[in-house]
Design a protein around this motif. Structure first.
Motif, PDB file in Angstrom:
ATOM      1  N   ARG A   2      13.844 -16.967  29.018  1.00 11.15           N
ATOM      2  CA  ARG A   2      13.937 -16.564  27.610  1.00 11.15           C
ATOM      3  C   ARG A   2      14.769 -17.545  26.790  1.00 11.15           C
ATOM      4  NH1 ARG A   2      15.611 -10.323  28.771  1.00 11.15           N
ATOM      5  NH2 ARG A   2      13.671  -9.652  29.775  1.00 11.15           N
ATOM      6  N   PHE A   3      15.594 -18.342  27.455  1.00 18.94           N
ATOM      7  CA  PHE A   3      16.395 -19.303  26.708  1.00 18.94           C
ATOM      8  C   PHE A   3      15.477 -20.372  26.114  1.00 18.94           C
ATOM      9  CE2 PHE A   3      19.531 -17.614  29.708  1.00 18.94           C
ATOM     10  CZ  PHE A   3      20.564 -17.301  28.829  1.00 18.94           C
ATOM     11  N   PRO A   4      15.687 -20.740  24.837  1.00 13.57           N
ATOM     12  CA  PRO A   4      14.824 -21.743  24.204  1.00 13.57           C
ATOM     13  C   PRO A   4      14.815 -23.047  24.994  1.00 13.57           C
ATOM     14  CG  PRO A   4      16.225 -20.672  22.572  1.00 13.57           C
ATOM     15  CD  PRO A   4      16.719 -20.224  23.918  1.00 13.57           C
ATOM     16  N   PHE A   5      13.633 -23.605  25.151  1.00 12.32           N
ATOM     17  CA  PHE A   5      13.486 -24.883  25.857  1.00 12.32           C
ATOM     18  C   PHE A   5      12.426 -25.721  25.153  1.00 12.32           C
ATOM     19  CE2 PHE A   5      11.402 -27.580  29.028  1.00 12.32           C
ATOM     20  CZ  PHE A   5      12.498 -28.299  29.474  1.00 12.32           C
ATOM     21  N   PRO A   6      12.730 -26.979  24.860  1.00 17.80           N
ATOM     22  CA  PRO A   6      14.016 -27.638  25.081  1.00 17.80           C
ATOM     23  C   PRO A   6      15.108 -27.036  24.189  1.00 17.80           C
ATOM     24  CG  PRO A   6      12.279 -29.246  24.648  1.00 17.80           C
ATOM     25  CD  PRO A   6      11.733 -27.901  24.292  1.00 17.80           C
ATOM     26  N   ALA A   7      16.307 -26.929  24.717  1.00 18.97           N
ATOM     27  CA  ALA A   7      17.428 -26.421  23.932  1.00 18.97           C
ATOM     28  C   ALA A   7      17.865 -27.473  22.925  1.00 18.97           C
ATOM     29  CB  ALA A   7      18.593 -26.068  24.853  1.00 18.97           C
ATOM     30  N   ALA A   8      18.308 -27.019  21.763  1.00 22.04           N
ATOM     31  CA  ALA A   8      18.843 -27.947  20.764  1.00 22.04           C
ATOM     32  C   ALA A   8      20.069 -28.661  21.317  1.00 22.04           C
ATOM     33  CB  ALA A   8      19.216 -27.175  19.500  1.00 22.04           C
ATOM     34  N   PHE A   9      20.338 -29.833  20.806  1.00 23.69           N
ATOM     35  CA  PHE A   9      21.468 -30.636  21.290  1.00 23.69           C
ATOM     36  C   PHE A   9      22.761 -29.832  21.293  1.00 23.69           C
ATOM     37  CE2 PHE A   9      25.078 -33.448  20.710  1.00 23.69           C
ATOM     38  CZ  PHE A   9      24.857 -34.426  21.651  1.00 23.69           C
ATOM     39  N   ASP A  10      23.043 -29.136  20.196  1.00 22.21           N
ATOM     40  CA  ASP A  10      24.301 -28.394  20.091  1.00 22.21           C
ATOM     41  C   ASP A  10      24.356 -27.199  21.036  1.00 22.21           C
ATOM     42  OD1 ASP A  10      25.283 -30.120  18.179  1.00 22.21           O
ATOM     43  OD2 ASP A  10      24.555 -28.920  16.493  1.00 22.21           O
ATOM     44  N   GLU A  11      23.230 -26.776  21.545  1.00 23.52           N
ATOM     45  CA  GLU A  11      23.189 -25.665  22.490  1.00 23.52           C
ATOM     46  C   GLU A  11      23.387 -26.144  23.934  1.00 23.52           C
ATOM     47  OE1 GLU A  11      22.560 -21.648  23.829  1.00 23.52           O
ATOM     48  OE2 GLU A  11      23.231 -22.565  21.959  1.00 23.52           O
ATOM     49  N   GLN A  12      23.276 -27.449  24.153  1.00 21.99           N
ATOM     50  CA  GLN A  12      23.404 -27.974  25.512  1.00 21.99           C
ATOM     51  C   GLN A  12      24.871 -28.093  25.942  1.00 21.99           C
ATOM     52  OE1 GLN A  12      20.995 -31.535  26.024  1.00 21.99           O
ATOM     53  NE2 GLN A  12      19.385 -30.673  24.731  1.00 21.99           N
ATOM     54  N   LYS A  13      25.714 -28.603  25.075  1.00 26.69           N
ATOM     55  CA  LYS A  13      27.163 -28.635  25.299  1.00 26.69           C
ATOM     56  C   LYS A  13      27.570 -29.345  26.581  1.00 26.69           C
ATOM     57  CE  LYS A  13      28.183 -24.584  22.482  1.00 26.69           C
ATOM     58  NZ  LYS A  13      28.865 -23.268  22.396  1.00 26.69           N
ATOM     59  N   TYR A  14      27.156 -30.597  26.709  1.00 26.14           N
ATOM     60  CA  TYR A  14      27.672 -31.432  27.785  1.00 26.14           C
ATOM     61  C   TYR A  14      29.018 -32.021  27.365  1.00 26.14           C
ATOM     62  CZ  TYR A  14      23.161 -31.395  30.241  1.00 26.14           C
ATOM     63  OH  TYR A  14      22.024 -31.011  30.925  1.00 26.14           O
ATOM     64  N   SER A  15      29.843 -32.338  28.360  1.00 27.88           N
ATOM     65  CA  SER A  15      31.104 -32.987  28.042  1.00 27.88           C
ATOM     66  C   SER A  15      30.824 -34.348  27.399  1.00 27.88           C
ATOM     67  CB  SER A  15      31.952 -33.172  29.305  1.00 27.88           C
ATOM     68  OG  SER A  15      31.294 -34.008  30.237  1.00 27.88           O
ATOM     69  N   LEU A  16      31.698 -34.780  26.558  1.00 32.03           N
ATOM     70  CA  LEU A  16      31.611 -36.041  25.797  1.00 32.03           C
ATOM     71  C   LEU A  16      30.600 -35.994  24.659  1.00 32.03           C
ATOM     72  CD1 LEU A  16      31.849 -38.788  28.596  1.00 32.03           C
ATOM     73  CD2 LEU A  16      33.690 -37.700  27.306  1.00 32.03           C
ATOM     74  N   ASP A  17      29.928 -34.864  24.447  1.00 31.25           N
ATOM     75  CA  ASP A  17      28.964 -34.786  23.347  1.00 31.25           C
ATOM     76  C   ASP A  17      29.642 -34.929  21.988  1.00 31.25           C
ATOM     77  OD1 ASP A  17      26.709 -34.605  24.851  1.00 31.25           O
ATOM     78  OD2 ASP A  17      26.286 -32.490  24.425  1.00 31.25           O
ATOM     79  N   ASP A  18      30.931 -34.618  21.915  1.00 35.75           N
ATOM     80  CA  ASP A  18      31.652 -34.693  20.643  1.00 35.75           C
ATOM     81  C   ASP A  18      32.482 -35.966  20.508  1.00 35.75           C
ATOM     82  OD1 ASP A  18      30.693 -32.176  19.852  1.00 35.75           O
ATOM     83  OD2 ASP A  18      32.301 -31.154  20.942  1.00 35.75           O
ATOM     84  N   THR A  19      32.218 -36.937  21.377  1.00 37.38           N
ATOM     85  CA  THR A  19      32.975 -38.189  21.322  1.00 37.38           C
ATOM     86  C   THR A  19      32.004 -39.355  21.191  1.00 37.38           C
ATOM     87  OG1 THR A  19      32.926 -38.553  23.715  1.00 37.38           O
ATOM     88  CG2 THR A  19      34.717 -37.186  22.850  1.00 37.38           C
ATOM     89  N   GLU A  20      32.557 -40.547  21.046  1.00 35.81           N
ATOM     90  CA  GLU A  20      31.770 -41.772  21.116  1.00 35.81           C
ATOM     91  C   GLU A  20      32.222 -42.550  22.343  1.00 35.81           C
ATOM     92  OE1 GLU A  20      32.141 -43.867  17.420  1.00 35.81           O
ATOM     93  OE2 GLU A  20      30.813 -42.475  16.361  1.00 35.81           O
ATOM     94  N   TYR A  21      31.283 -43.231  22.995  1.00 32.48           N
ATOM     95  CA  TYR A  21      31.656 -43.973  24.196  1.00 32.48           C
ATOM     96  C   TYR A  21      30.749 -45.201  24.350  1.00 32.48           C
ATOM     97  CZ  TYR A  21      27.951 -40.850  26.020  1.00 32.48           C
ATOM     98  OH  TYR A  21      26.788 -40.138  26.202  1.00 32.48           O
TER      99      TYR A  21
END
Length: 206
Positions: free
Chosen positions: A155-174
């Motif tokens: 039931r979870f939307p797929f593909p999930a939106a980027f903000d719904e994925q919440k991987y580490s470093l998603d809020d940084t630049e590298y």
């Protein structure tokens, strides 16, 4: 008892685009499922003294050439997937216990469905628990994985939106090594700094 599930992957452009496009809530559901059915009845990870932080790490290609074999062979390993649990926990400030659970796979990428992804997460957690807690055996996990609620997971939307994925470093630049079209390595040594959300949305649009 508090448990935090985080997700990470190799810090490179290809991994950013190959990571499972699945909601972070699927990983949390799988842990909650194991907790209710196995950990609580066996009093494992139930201490109120600590916050347990479990990081699920994904690598998307088994090295084809290596001088030495991997030091651990999981009972859940397949020719396409290798699992590596951490031995015990690292303790921080006497209130947090951290552990990293890794999978290296040739058949996990951005196309993996939420249910198939849930089974991968289940095995990552099972491998860690089997490795660190003698009270468990593989048969327990082989039977329990069959009880995952596929209908609920899907039931979870797929593909999930980027903000719904919440991987580490998603809020940084590298910095990463850039890739040419077709994902071939180019310009080794010419690292560029990326904003993962910008690059992800540039490629996928959502």
């Amino acid at each position: 008892m508090a448990v935090v599930i985080t997700r990470s992957f190799g810090v490179n452009y290809k991994s950013l685009l190959s990571r499972p496009r699945v909601s972070h809530k699927v990983s949390e559901y799988v842990f909650d499922f194991i907790n209710e059915n196995l950990l609580k009845p066996n009093n494992v990870l139930q201490s109120d003294k600590y916050v347990y932080i479990l990081t699920l790490t994904f690598s998307f290609e088994i090295p084809k050439t290596r001088k030495f074999p991997f030091p651990y062979t999981s009972p859940f390993a397949t020719p396409a997937r290798l699992y590596f649990p951490q031995n015990g926990y690292r303790t921080f400030e006497k209130v947090e216990k951290w552990a990293t659970l890794a999978v290296i796979a040739d058949d996990i990428d951005e196309t993996i469905s939420p249910y198939e992804y849930a089974k991968v997460v289940f095995i990552m957690l099972a491998d860690f628990l089997l490795y660190n807690y003698k009270k468990f055996d593989k048969k327990i996990f082989d039977e329990l994985i069959l009880k995952l609620d596929k209908n609920y997971i899907e039931r979870f939307p797929f593909p999930a939106a980027f903000d719904e994925q919440k991987y580490s470093l998603d809020d940084t630049e590298y910095p990463v090594i850039p890739l040419s079209e077709g994902f071939d390595w180019i310009g080794i040594g010419n690292w560029v700094t990326i904003n993962p959300k910008v690059e992800y949305l540039k490629y996928y649009g959502v």
